[in-house]
Write an enzyme that holds these catalytic residues in place. Structure first.
Site: not given
Lengths: 138, 80
Positions: B44, B17-20
């Site tokens: 995402d 997921f953001c910011p991944g």
């Protein structure tokens, strides 16, 4: 000099700490220096071993906590501290412990997770934060 | 350039997921060589907007954002 983002992290519940990791990442991604001043419950969340305790949820959203935790577990969402660690590996993130809280709780540098860089007074933090483009109290 | 072009590096950030995905890309760019191409797979929606923005700001080349139905394939070239 890079633009700076200053976060004052007062809260110690997961719903407030998650954004700390995510905003710090956003700052790093956009080339900003990030400075985090952890105080009170926020600083307690950075005590050694705190991340192994079950995360606390704000009282307002207590009833939603089990659903939230379940969802985050299923979707493998990293902990706020791991998100912050990644941001720190990739950019200039400084984590500063509030000296007053540390004194109050009888904690020193060794009491905190390795992510904490230094213990500073509020004056020093404010002096540095006055140059920030973004300042948030979380 | 077709969307299935081979790249030097492939990062599968699907499920992250953001910011991944953006952070994984930043790491890969930092560790890579100038001229290298990197493809990142992500499902995402925040990253779909964030990655092109970051690539422009950081001065690299966005080769394309390709819609693969259940994910995006974003291809970037490291320029510096």
């Amino acid at each position: 000099m890079a633009d700076k983002m200053s976060l004052i992290v007062f809260s110690g519940t997961m719903d407030k700490l998650m954004p700390v990791g995510i905003l710090a990442s956003g700052g790093v991604a956009m080339g900003m220096d990030v400075e985090i001043f952890a105080t009170f419950w926020g600083l307690q969340s950075l005590a050694k071993g705190a991340s192994e305790q079950p995360p606390r949820m704000s009282k307002d959203f207590e009833d939603m906590a089990p659903m939230m935790m379940q969802m985050m577990k299923e979707k493998n969402v990293p902990s706020w501290l791991d998100t912050l660690r990644t941001a720190k590996e990739l950019g200039n993130v400084k984590v500063l412990a509030c000296a007053m809280t540390a004194d109050l709780m009888g904690m020193d540098k060794d009491s905190f997770d390795d992510i904490v860089d230094d213990i500073v007074g509020v004056g020093e933090f404010v002096d540095s934060a006055k140059d920030a483009k973004i300042t948030l109290f979380i | 350039m077709s969307d299935d072009v081979e790249t030097d590096v492939l990062i599968d950030a699907r499920g992250s997921f953001c910011p991944g995905p953006l952070m994984e890309l930043i790491r890969a760019i930092r560790e890579g060589e100038v001229g290298e191409t990197i493809a990142i797979l992500s499902n995402d929606n925040g990253s779909k907007r964030d990655i092109p923005l970051w690539v422009g700001k950081a001065g690299h080349e966005l080769i394309g954002v390709f819609d693969k139905e259940d994910h995006d394939r974003i291809v970037v070239k490291k320029l510096k």
